[in-house]
Scaffold this motif. Structure first.
Motif, PDB file in Angstrom:
ATOM      1  N   LEU A  72      -0.878  -0.696  -4.543  1.00 37.47           N
ATOM      2  CA  LEU A  72      -2.056   0.170  -4.636  1.00 37.47           C
ATOM      3  C   LEU A  72      -1.718   1.542  -4.082  1.00 37.47           C
ATOM      4  O   LEU A  72      -1.323   1.660  -2.913  1.00 37.47           O
ATOM      5  CB  LEU A  72      -3.205  -0.396  -3.786  1.00 37.47           C
ATOM      6  CG  LEU A  72      -3.766  -1.766  -4.169  1.00 37.47           C
ATOM      7  CD1 LEU A  72      -4.569  -2.328  -2.999  1.00 37.47           C
ATOM      8  CD2 LEU A  72      -4.648  -1.653  -5.406  1.00 37.47           C
TER       9      LEU A  72
ATOM     10  N   ILE B 207      -8.713   4.469  -6.023  1.00 41.15           N
ATOM     11  CA  ILE B 207      -8.632   3.185  -5.314  1.00 41.15           C
ATOM     12  C   ILE B 207      -9.289   3.331  -3.940  1.00 41.15           C
ATOM     13  O   ILE B 207      -8.928   4.198  -3.145  1.00 41.15           O
ATOM     14  CB  ILE B 207      -7.155   2.726  -5.187  1.00 41.15           C
ATOM     15  CG1 ILE B 207      -6.588   2.386  -6.573  1.00 41.15           C
ATOM     16  CG2 ILE B 207      -7.046   1.528  -4.237  1.00 41.15           C
ATOM     17  CD1 ILE B 207      -7.271   1.228  -7.303  1.00 41.15           C
TER      18      ILE B 207
ATOM     19  N   ALA C 233      -8.676  -4.420  -8.510  1.00 41.60           N
ATOM     20  CA  ALA C 233      -7.358  -4.123  -9.098  1.00 41.60           C
ATOM     21  C   ALA C 233      -6.361  -5.235  -8.764  1.00 41.60           C
ATOM     22  O   ALA C 233      -5.552  -5.629  -9.603  1.00 41.60           O
ATOM     23  CB  ALA C 233      -6.857  -2.777  -8.585  1.00 41.60           C
TER      24      ALA C 233
ATOM     25  N   GLU D 250       1.703  -1.155 -10.371  1.00 41.83           N
ATOM     26  CA  GLU D 250       1.043  -0.246  -9.433  1.00 41.83           C
ATOM     27  C   GLU D 250      -0.142   0.426 -10.122  1.00 41.83           C
ATOM     28  O   GLU D 250      -0.086   0.703 -11.327  1.00 41.83           O
ATOM     29  CB  GLU D 250       2.090   0.796  -8.996  1.00 41.83           C
ATOM     30  CG  GLU D 250       1.622   1.863  -8.020  1.00 41.83           C
ATOM     31  CD  GLU D 250       2.779   2.795  -7.601  1.00 41.83           C
ATOM     32  OE1 GLU D 250       3.427   3.399  -8.493  1.00 41.83           O
ATOM     33  OE2 GLU D 250       3.037   2.923  -6.386  1.00 41.83           O
TER      34      GLU D 250
ATOM     35  N   ILE E 261       0.851  -1.193   0.000  1.00 39.11           N
ATOM     36  CA  ILE E 261       0.000   0.000   0.000  1.00 39.11           C
ATOM     37  C   ILE E 261       0.886   1.240   0.000  1.00 39.11           C
ATOM     38  O   ILE E 261       1.807   1.375   0.809  1.00 39.11           O
ATOM     39  CB  ILE E 261      -0.934   0.025   1.237  1.00 39.11           C
ATOM     40  CG1 ILE E 261      -1.776  -1.270   1.307  1.00 39.11           C
ATOM     41  CG2 ILE E 261      -1.830   1.264   1.202  1.00 39.11           C
ATOM     42  CD1 ILE E 261      -2.683  -1.530   0.120  1.00 39.11           C
TER      43      ILE E 261
ATOM     44  N   ASP F 190      -3.052   3.741  -9.671  1.00 39.30           N
ATOM     45  CA  ASP F 190      -3.147   5.032  -8.977  1.00 39.30           C
ATOM     46  C   ASP F 190      -4.382   5.791  -9.460  1.00 39.30           C
ATOM     47  O   ASP F 190      -4.498   6.117 -10.649  1.00 39.30           O
ATOM     48  CB  ASP F 190      -1.872   5.839  -9.302  1.00 39.30           C
ATOM     49  CG  ASP F 190      -1.781   7.171  -8.570  1.00 39.30           C
ATOM     50  OD1 ASP F 190      -2.690   7.506  -7.791  1.00 39.30           O
ATOM     51  OD2 ASP F 190      -0.775   7.876  -8.797  1.00 39.30           O
TER      52      ASP F 190
ATOM     53  N   ALA G 114     -10.140  -1.644  -4.830  1.00 40.83           N
ATOM     54  CA  ALA G 114      -8.852  -2.284  -4.490  1.00 40.83           C
ATOM     55  C   ALA G 114      -8.853  -3.790  -4.784  1.00 40.83           C
ATOM     56  O   ALA G 114      -7.954  -4.272  -5.487  1.00 40.83           O
ATOM     57  CB  ALA G 114      -8.479  -2.009  -3.030  1.00 40.83           C
TER      58      ALA G 114
END
Ligand code: DX5
Ligand code: ZN
Length: 223
Positions: free
Chosen positions: A198, A182, A190, A177, A9, A179, A187
């Motif tokens: 994330l 999220i 993804a 990654e 994270i 962006d 989340a």
């Protein structure tokens, strides 16, 4: 596909209280952030202005976590050395920001930093085709860069899946990654599509410092 325990994270400090930035970075560090995501905007490549290398340097003494510096600036080459010297660990540049992205990625690595490449929502996954050997991180923008708090662009999940296949083919340890937009609903989707990092601004910082740890755990899928 990335295993859940390897999910990282990266809170975006764009959603922090800028008047208390050092304290905010210490708080997300203590709350379990893996990377500190720092959004650099120039009012030219994107329609917003945020922070420069001086702020990155000042924040460096507040955390030993990975500083994940996302440059949304053009030109970008004249500033790479400054961000490296300021203490960035990963420097990510937009493929759309320079006609000589290959050179820029080599410059970042020549300074001993990890090189990331970022793709705007309209940029196809194939943009990384001749660059994958030069990068340590690929960043998929799931909003148009410039502001926090925007809505997630669904079409980017297909791009993530395509990039996951592409990265796995290399056999190298490249971060994938995402962006923008999220939250607790986007989340897990993804992650299922293949990201292992994330970025989350609004979702990390909502509720204030007492909520940071629970927010980060929930984004990671631990709670
Ligand atoms: C957008 C920035 C993001 C942004 C994310 O241009 O690159 O890092 O802060 O904010 P949220 O998580 O609120 O969408
Ligand atoms: Zn960012």
């Amino acid at each position: 596909m990335a295993m859940s325990q390897s999910i990282r994270i990266a809170p975006s400090i764009l959603s922090a209280d800028f008047a208390r930035l050092g304290e905010e970075v210490r708080a997300i560090d203590a709350a379990g952030a893996d990377y500190i995501h720092i959004d650099v905007m120039d009012g030219h490549f994107v329609p917003n202005i945020t922070i420069g290398p001086g702020v990155v340097k000042s924040l460096r003494r507040h955390s030993e976590k990975v500083f994940d510096v996302h440059l949304m600036i053009a030109p970008v080459d004249p500033y790479i050395e400054d961000f490296a010297a300021a203490g960035a660990d990963i420097i990510t540049v937009h493929v759309e920001a320079t006609p000589h992205i290959h050179r820029t990625l080599q410059l970042i690595r020549s300074l001993g930093k990890k090189a990331g490449i970022s793709l705007n929502p309209s940029t196809p996954a194939s943009a990384v085709d001749y660059l994958i050997d030069e990068v340590d991180l690929v960043l998929v923008m799931s909003v148009n860069p410039g502001f926090g708090g925007q809505a997630f662009i669904e079409s980017q999940l297909d791009k993530v899946a395509e990039l996951r296949r592409r990265i796995d083919e290399t056999g190298r340890d490249i971060d994938l990654e995402i962006d923008g937009g999220i939250n607790f609903e986007t989340a897990p989707r993804a992650i299922a599509a293949g990201v292992n990092v994330l970025v989350a601004g609004t979702a990390t910082f909502s509720g204030g410092p007492d909520a940071y740890q629970a927010n980060i755990r929930r984004l990671r899928g631990d709670a």
